[in-house]
Design an enzyme around this catalytic site. Structure first.
Site, short mmCIF file in Angstrom:
data_model
loop_
_atom_site.label_atom_id
_atom_site.label_comp_id
_atom_site.label_asym_id
_atom_site.label_seq_id
_atom_site.Cartn_x
_atom_site.Cartn_y
_atom_site.Cartn_z
N LYS A 1 0.30 -2.04 -2.24
CA LYS A 1 1.30 -2.47 -1.27
C LYS A 1 0.64 -3.20 -0.10
O LYS A 1 1.07 -4.29 0.29
CB LYS A 1 2.06 -1.24 -0.76
N ARG B 1 3.99 3.96 5.36
CA ARG B 1 4.24 3.86 3.92
C ARG B 1 2.98 4.09 3.12
O ARG B 1 1.95 3.50 3.40
CB ARG B 1 4.78 2.46 3.58
N GLY C 1 7.91 6.58 -6.63
CA GLY C 1 8.55 7.82 -6.21
C GLY C 1 7.62 9.01 -6.05
O GLY C 1 8.06 10.12 -5.79
N MET D 1 4.90 9.26 -3.94
CA MET D 1 4.34 9.53 -2.62
C MET D 1 5.35 9.20 -1.53
O MET D 1 6.49 8.93 -1.80
CB MET D 1 3.02 8.83 -2.49
N ARG E 1 5.00 -7.02 -5.75
CA ARG E 1 3.92 -6.66 -6.66
C ARG E 1 4.23 -7.28 -8.02
O ARG E 1 5.37 -7.67 -8.28
CB ARG E 1 3.81 -5.14 -6.80
N HIS F 1 2.27 20.04 -26.04
CA HIS F 1 2.11 20.28 -27.48
C HIS F 1 3.04 19.38 -28.29
O HIS F 1 2.62 18.69 -29.22
CB HIS F 1 2.41 21.76 -27.77
N SER G 1 -18.74 1.36 -44.95
CA SER G 1 -17.44 1.45 -44.32
C SER G 1 -17.37 2.79 -43.61
O SER G 1 -17.57 3.84 -44.23
CB SER G 1 -16.34 1.34 -45.38
N CYS H 1 -12.64 2.18 -41.95
CA CYS H 1 -11.40 2.38 -42.70
C CYS H 1 -10.67 3.65 -42.30
O CYS H 1 -9.73 4.05 -42.94
CB CYS H 1 -11.66 2.37 -44.20
N TYR I 1 -15.21 -5.98 -39.93
CA TYR I 1 -13.77 -5.85 -40.08
C TYR I 1 -13.31 -4.43 -39.74
O TYR I 1 -14.11 -3.50 -39.72
CB TYR I 1 -13.31 -6.20 -41.50
P1 ADP Z 1 8.31 2.93 -2.11
O1 ADP Z 1 6.88 2.68 -2.45
O2 ADP Z 1 8.82 4.24 -2.58
O3 ADP Z 1 9.17 1.76 -2.48
P2 ADP Z 1 8.28 1.90 0.53
O4 ADP Z 1 7.11 2.16 1.40
O5 ADP Z 1 8.31 0.57 -0.11
O6 ADP Z 1 8.37 3.05 -0.54
O7 ADP Z 1 9.57 2.12 1.44
C1 ADP Z 1 10.80 2.68 1.05
C2 ADP Z 1 11.93 1.77 1.51
O8 ADP Z 1 11.88 1.54 2.90
C3 ADP Z 1 11.87 0.42 0.86
O9 ADP Z 1 13.15 0.02 0.47
C4 ADP Z 1 11.33 -0.47 1.92
O10 ADP Z 1 11.76 -1.78 1.75
C5 ADP Z 1 11.89 0.17 3.20
N1 ADP Z 1 11.00 -0.10 4.31
C6 ADP Z 1 9.70 0.20 4.40
N2 ADP Z 1 9.16 -0.23 5.54
C7 ADP Z 1 10.15 -0.83 6.23
C8 ADP Z 1 10.22 -1.50 7.48
N3 ADP Z 1 9.15 -1.65 8.26
N4 ADP Z 1 11.41 -2.00 7.87
C9 ADP Z 1 12.49 -1.85 7.07
N5 ADP Z 1 12.49 -1.25 5.89
C10 ADP Z 1 11.34 -0.74 5.46
MG MG Z 2 8.75 -0.01 -2.11
#
Ligand code: ADP
Ligand code: MG
Ligand code: MG
Length: 902
Positions: free
Chosen positions: A29, A98, A107, A109, A343, A459, A786, A854, A874
């Site tokens: 990010k 963030r 989701g 962290m 990304r 498992h 082989s 093989c 091969y």
């Molecule tokens: P994730 O990795 O779970 O997407 P993010 O760090 O991207 O978490 O943030 C979660 C939400 O908050 C995202 O929709 C992001 O666009 C929004 N967000 C993060 N930082 C800002 C900011 N500085 N201003 C407005 N919205 C933000």
């Molecule tokens: Mg995000």
């Protein structure tokens, strides 16, 4: 230590200081926010705290020296730039904190928005926004909620609950109906919840909020779910996460504001177009949280044409810059567009191929890069039949796609019931909370396996993948009640005998029978779809990339096939010969009786008669295969399995004889058979009388096979065909074994072949560790090696495959003793070392020695790369894996500067 360093380590980078190649240090990010900043795109200013700082914190338990001061300095310069101070009561600067690791962990962290708000700055924020109280209090309640939940572990439901209460008191479901007073009331309620769970008041000091949030992001790296996710995705545990501190921009300022997500192409199909969702008057996480209904991104054009056009322009720019599908988060604050994330986007297997093809067409990447961007696992996925889903079918649950494929069947809850129903010809789906080794028979009998617990290394998942059986694991919405023979999911109750369908690729579970349709990629490989003349973008792209892989690869790809039909199919799939033709099955069925006679022969005459009867049958088998593989090499392995496999089971025979004796019947023949079976009983048949050992013990057996092969080749050549037989001796451990077989074989071949022009090579399997270690000697008597990597793995590890996979592999995987089963992907350190030694010493003794593999590893993507690197000629694998091996052999041969494709 750090304190004594002459130059203090740099832990904090302004967005202007980073770039997209610094993912290790700044996380994905942060690196991409920096990249966008430097492209001149509208990114709210901010800075990134490095993964190094996180790692130092996680190892020592405290922030490294210098970090606090560096944060302070960067915060000050941010405040100067924005002309506001963090949490200033009159005109506050607010930031988001963030997480962002090198590899995206959706989701897993934490993120906290609106840091810097408190009882006083909430008023300042309202004034900033022209007296928009509602907005200010909405932002504040979000901070308390997110901060409480992610930083202080306050249960999120409590906040949800308080929000629901206020909404229902107002008689509404829509949070937009709450006014400033309601939200102010909600802030009070939230603060009480916070205090109740943490034993302290919600922190009012902005800098304390910031520091605690940063620390919480560091800590989130080691949260249980993050650890599990990394294990599943094989992300190293020691990377750490970066922390991004970003100036807040607000999508919740009114109808002229909003927030959204977008993809530059459809991540599901790869199709070009505009894909995304937009939600007006909302903040970040609302879009994905499904709080209100989003609108398709196209509708933004009506709402705010300027921002919409600007966004499309930026998306095109990003694609061109990253040369790939990009996944974007943005916010519009009162008509001003802000980019919050981008990304290289995740995509389905089909989209991966389609997009790679499109990018080549657009001149953004070349074919090498396109080949680099797809992989064999994706291709394998595309070769499974798929569910034909229309609107009728909606998934009732989603677990982990643990073993691909599409399966429908009647639900059963026990292994025994699965076996019973399967015996009646029913398709069944075995449903368990989790499986254990006792479920093995049921898993074999079932069409698919569905569990409510456990991940990709449980498992159920491991065993199902080993069997190539469809499996969905960890569908935790399912409440499985085995004694009651039912499970519930949502409002549905599913009883034993009800039909469900599971998709082992997506992890989705459906009620009822979903129709299955064949894979168009298989249709293409079968020659049923003309790639030059189809509007199927996937098929066109697969064709193009496969063609390039074939041109690029050095490894040849053969197939393991024992019948003409398999050989023909493999040839259509691109096989360039047979690397392993097993002759065992040619002794089964109605030929079993001949084999029994052979084994039990009391004298030369009887034995020779039995062999003479087998000879024409074998010859016919080989003729069929040589014809299908006309012009291509065919490696025939002389008979390998233990003898007892041809004889009736000891216990059953003993009972039959006893019963017959009781009745006073004539049992002379059965008694002889029983005696022979007793004599040949082995404690460890896999390590017993099999392979070359058998050939050396039963006179005439190998000779008959060699004669059948040579005669078949001559017959094919006489008919105008070209046969290229290679005779392979199994289980050799010492050169003397091979020499003995060779001397006799050469004599027979010379006699049969005469002047027909047929050439027969003689070589050996390398599958006993001793053979690998004495390869220099063995090569003197072998024209090819082989590698039988299945046996080499069994004997290298001392594992009996049939016993260990169900018994304890799942535990070994859980413990990380292996990352993947060594039967699935070659253990390069141990078993691979044996391969390397044998290849080197064999070639040193006999330059030009042909080398192949093989075992099933021949079709495993990672293993193919290893075999390429070791310099084999091969790989050989089952017909369905042939395209996968072709693709991966091509990928192994190209070198690109392409980015990390995870
Ligand atoms: P994730 O990795 O779970 O997407 P993010 O760090 O991207 O978490 O943030 C979660 C939400 O908050 C995202 O929709 C992001 O666009 C929004 N967000 C993060 N930082 C800002 C900011 N500085 N201003 C407005 N919205 C933000
Ligand atoms: Mg995000
Ligand atoms: Mg073997």
């Amino acid at each position: 230590m750090a304190a004594h360093d002459p130059v203090e380590q740099k832990y904090v980078y302004d967005f202007a200081e980073g770039n997209k190649d610094l993912k290790d240090l700044l996380g994905g990010k942060g690196a991409n926010l920096a990249e966008m900043t430097n492209l001149g795109l509208p990114v709210p200013p901010g800075f990134t705290i490095t993964t190094e700082a996180c790692k130092a914190y996680l190892t020592t338990g405290r922030e490294p020296d210098g970090l606090a001061a560096q944060i302070e300095a960067h915060l000050e310069s941010l405040e100067r730039e924005m002309g506001r101070r963090l949490g200033d009561p009159d005109d506050p600067l607010l930031v988001s904190v963030r997480s962002g690791a090198k590899f995206s962990m959706p989701g897993m962290m934490e993120t906290v928005l609106n840091v810097g708000l408190n009882d006083r700055s909430v008023i300042g924020l309202s004034n900033q926004a022209g007296g928009n109280d509602r907005f200010a209090w909405d932002s504040y309640r979000r901070l308390i909620q997110m901060f409480g939940k992610t930083v202080c572990e306050v249960p999120g439901e409590e906040f949800e609950h308080a929000l629901d209460e206020i909404k229902s008191a107002k008689g509404t479901h829509n949070d937009l109906d709450l006014d400033a007073d309601d939200l102010r009331g909600l802030v009070d309620a939230y603060k009480k919840i916070f205090a109740k769970h943490t034993g302290r008041e919600f922190p009012q000091e902005p800098r304390e909020q910031l520091d605690l949030a940063i620390r919480a992001v560091f800590d989130s790296w080691n949260a249980e779910r993050a650890i599990l996710y990394r294990r599943q995705e094989r992300i190293p545990a020691d990377l750490g996460t970066a922390v991004n501190v970003v100036t807040m921009v607000f999508g919740n300022l009114g109808p002229d504001s909003g927030t959204g997500v977008a993809f530059t192409r459809d991540p599901g199909s790869g199709a070009q177009g505009i894909y995304g969702d937009y939600l007006a008057n909302a903040q970040g996480e609302d879009v994905v949280a499904g709080i209100r209904n989003t609108v398709p991104l196209q509708e933004l054009e009506q709402l705010d044409k300027t921002s919409y056009d600007q966004l499309l322009g930026i998306m095109a720019r990003l694609e061109e810059h990253y040369k790939d599908l990009c996944d974007i988060e943005f916010t519009i604050e009162r008509g001003k567009l802000w980019m919050l994330q981008t990304r290289v986007g995740k995509r389905t297997a089909a989209a991966a191929f389609v997009i790679a093809g499109q990018l080549v067409d657009e001149g953004l990447i070349d074919l090498d890069e396109a080949l680099h961007r797809v992989n064999g696992a994706q291709l394998a996925q595309l070769m499974f039949p798929r569910f034909q889903l229309d609107h009728e079918f909606e998934a009732v649950a989603k677990g982990i796609g643990a073993s691909p494929g599409a399966a429908s069947g009647k639900v059963v809850f026990t292994s025994a019931r699965a076996v019973e129903l399967a015996a009646e010809g029913e398709s069944v789906i075995l449903v368990r909370r989790e499986t254990n080794p006792d479920d093995l028979n049921g898993m074999i009998a079932a069409q698919g396996i569905l569990t409510s617990r456990g991940g990709k290394t449980s498992h159920a998942a491991v065993v199902a993948r080993g069997m190539g059986k469809t499996c969905v694991s960890g569908a935790d919405e399912l409440d499985v009640n085995v004694p009651a023979k039912r499970f519930t999911v949502g409002d549905h109750v599913v009883n034993e005998g009800d039909v469900v369908s599971i998709d082992g690729t997506t992890g989705k579970v459906y009620l009822g029978e979903v129709p299955v349709m064949p894979s168009e990629v298989v249709q293409y490989f079968e020659g049923e779809l003309d790639p030059e003349n189809t509007d199927d973008a996937l098929v066109r792209s697969v064709h193009r990339i496969m063609t390039h892989a074939d041109a690029a690869r050095r490894l040849r790809v053969r197939t393991n096939a024992d019948t003409g039909a398999d050989a023909a199919r493999a040839r259509r799939f691109g096989a360039e010969g047979i690397g392993l033709c097993r002759t065992e099955h040619m002794f089964l069925g109605d030929r079993r009786e001949l084999v029994e006679r052979l084994i039990l022969a009391s004298g030369d005459k009887e034995r020779e008669d039995a062999l003479a009867a087998l000879l024409p049958l074998q010859r016919a088998d080989f003729i069929e295969i040589f014809r299908e593989m006309d012009g291509l090499p065919v490696t025939v392995r002389l008979i390998d399995p233990p003898l007892h496999e041809f004889l009736p089971p000891l216990e059953q025979l003993a009972v039959n004889v006893a019963v017959a004796q009781e009745r006073g019947e004539d049992v002379a023949k059965e008694e002889a058979l029983l005696a022979a079976v007793r004599r040949m009983h082995e404690e460890n048949p896999m390590l017993g009388l099999r392979g070359v050992r058998l050939g050396l013990v039963i006179p005439g057996l190998f000779a008959m096979q060699v004669r059948a092969i040579a005669e078949a080749a001559v017959a094919v050549v006489r008919d105008g065909g070209t046969a290229c037989p290679e005779i392979m001796v199994p289980l050799v451990g010492a050169v003397q074994e091979l020499e003995t077989v060779r001397t006799e074989a050469e004599r027979i071949i010379a006699e049969v072949v005469g002047d027909s022009g047929v050439e027969v090579l003689i070589g050996t399997m390398i599958e006993v560790p001793r053979a690998a270690l004495t390869a220099g000697q063995i090569a003197e008597a072998a024209e090819f090696f082989s590698f039988g990597t299945n046996d080499l793995t069994q004997m290298g590890w001392g594992f009996s495959r049939d016993d260990v996979e169900g018994a304890f592999f799942w535990r070994y995987l859980e413990l990380g003793i292996f990352g993947i089963s060594p039967f699935e992907s070659i253990d390069t350190d141990g078993v691979g070392r044996l391969v390397r030694i044998a290849a080197e010493e064999g070639r040193a003794a006999r330059p030009g020695l042909k080398l192949g593999v093989c075992g099933e590893h021949g079709g495993d993507p990672d293993s193919v790369h290893f075999f390429h690197e070791v310099g084999l000629d091969y790989v050989s694998c089952s017909p369905f894996r042939v395209p996968v091996a072709r693709l991966e052999a091509g990928r192994a041969a190209i070198t690109t500067t392409g980015s990390d494709s995870r």
